[in-house]
Design a protein around this motif. Structure first.
Motif, PDB file in Angstrom:
ATOM      1  N   LEU A   1      -1.385   0.077  -3.365  1.00  0.00           N
ATOM      2  CA  LEU A   1      -1.421   0.605  -4.517  1.00  0.00           C
ATOM      3  C   LEU A   1      -2.044   2.149  -4.488  1.00  0.00           C
ATOM      4  CD1 LEU A   1      -0.173  -0.079  -7.214  1.00  0.00           C
ATOM      5  CD2 LEU A   1      -2.148  -1.222  -7.845  1.00  0.00           C
ATOM      6  N   ARG A   2      -1.185   2.940  -4.366  1.00  0.00           N
ATOM      7  CA  ARG A   2      -1.858   4.512  -4.431  1.00  0.00           C
ATOM      8  C   ARG A   2      -2.245   4.679  -6.043  1.00  0.00           C
ATOM      9  NH1 ARG A   2       0.435   7.313  -0.239  1.00  0.00           N
ATOM     10  NH2 ARG A   2       2.001   6.125   0.984  1.00  0.00           N
ATOM     11  N   PRO A   3      -3.418   5.627  -5.833  1.00  0.00           N
ATOM     12  CA  PRO A   3      -3.954   5.992  -7.189  1.00  0.00           C
ATOM     13  C   PRO A   3      -2.932   6.978  -8.024  1.00  0.00           C
ATOM     14  CG  PRO A   3      -5.270   7.024  -5.125  1.00  0.00           C
ATOM     15  CD  PRO A   3      -4.116   6.096  -4.702  1.00  0.00           C
TER      16      PRO A   3
ATOM     17  N   GLY B   1      12.513   2.306  -5.480  1.00  0.00           N
ATOM     18  CA  GLY B   1      12.026   2.946  -4.274  1.00  0.00           C
ATOM     19  C   GLY B   1      10.906   2.297  -3.738  1.00  0.00           C
ATOM     20  N   SER B   2      10.121   2.563  -2.804  1.00  0.00           N
ATOM     21  CA  SER B   2       9.024   2.104  -2.087  1.00  0.00           C
ATOM     22  C   SER B   2       7.807   2.916  -2.551  1.00  0.00           C
ATOM     23  CB  SER B   2       9.092   2.149  -0.531  1.00  0.00           C
ATOM     24  OG  SER B   2       7.699   2.001  -0.136  1.00  0.00           O
ATOM     25  N   ALA B   3       6.715   2.440  -3.319  1.00  0.00           N
ATOM     26  CA  ALA B   3       5.430   3.332  -3.606  1.00  0.00           C
ATOM     27  C   ALA B   3       4.515   2.724  -2.510  1.00  0.00           C
ATOM     28  CB  ALA B   3       4.905   2.270  -4.908  1.00  0.00           C
TER      29      ALA B   3
ATOM     30  N   LEU C   1       5.562  10.157  -6.140  1.00  0.00           N
ATOM     31  CA  LEU C   1       4.185  10.061  -5.744  1.00  0.00           C
ATOM     32  C   LEU C   1       3.545  10.697  -4.890  1.00  0.00           C
ATOM     33  CD1 LEU C   1       4.030   6.149  -5.808  1.00  0.00           C
ATOM     34  CD2 LEU C   1       3.880   7.455  -7.740  1.00  0.00           C
ATOM     35  N   LEU C   2       4.415  11.329  -3.971  1.00  0.00           N
ATOM     36  CA  LEU C   2       3.892  12.232  -2.791  1.00  0.00           C
ATOM     37  C   LEU C   2       4.848  13.253  -2.787  1.00  0.00           C
ATOM     38  CD1 LEU C   2       2.881   9.619   0.009  1.00  0.00           C
ATOM     39  CD2 LEU C   2       1.489  10.868  -1.840  1.00  0.00           C
TER      40      LEU C   2
END
Length: 159
Positions: free
Chosen positions: A20-22, A127-129, A157-158
């Motif tokens: 779980l990305r910030p 999509g994928s997180a 996210l990136l």
């Protein structure tokens, strides 16, 4: 509960695979509901999301163990009188969402973000997180639902 004419922000995330990305947590701030469309990876992901908002989650094909067995294969979420059908793999859809009264079908599994309309139903894959797969983007989706509106957008996210 929001007023009938107010918009509700829903965060839609999938395929975290334990990460779980910030950046995801930041984008989900302010959501009134979070939907996780499976391949969660570990129960701590759901606990961290529940700090932000109530969570509706379904089990993905990679979710294993006692914690995952408690998750349903499909779920229904509701906001502003709008019903959303949630399952991990679109290929397992075994109902006619329009006939069943669903405004949207939310899935994951493919890691490919997509928003499309078919027969009056919005199909959303955020999509994928989680961990980057191949050259696919790392994304989630945000939905704004009002009494007569349903808008969705993909957020990277990136870079």
């Amino acid at each position: 509960m929001p007023e009938a004419n107010a918009n509700t922000r829903i965060g839609v995330i999938s395929d975290t695979h334990g990460l779980l990305r910030p950046e995801a947590l930041s984008l989900l701030q302010g959501c009134e509901l979070i939907i996780h469309a499976g391949d969660i990876g570990k129960p701590e992901v759901l606990k961290d999301l529940e700090i932000i908002a109530p969570v509706v989650a379904v089990r993905g094909n990679n979710d294993k163990g006692a914690w995952a067995e408690a998750l349903p294969h499909s779920a229904v979420a509701e906001a502003c009188g709008t019903y959303l059908y949630v399952l991990h793999d679109l290929h397992e859809l075994d109902l006619d969402p329009a006939a069943a009264g669903f405004a949207a079908v939310i899935t994951g599994h493919s890691h490919q973000p997509e928003i499309r309309q078919r027969e009056g139903v919005l199909y959303l894959n955020p999509g994928s997180a989680g961990p980057r797969r191949f050259k696919l983007p790392v994304t989630l989706a945000l939905m704004d639902i009002g009494a007569a509106t349903l808008d969705a957008r993909i957020e990277n996210l990136l870079p």
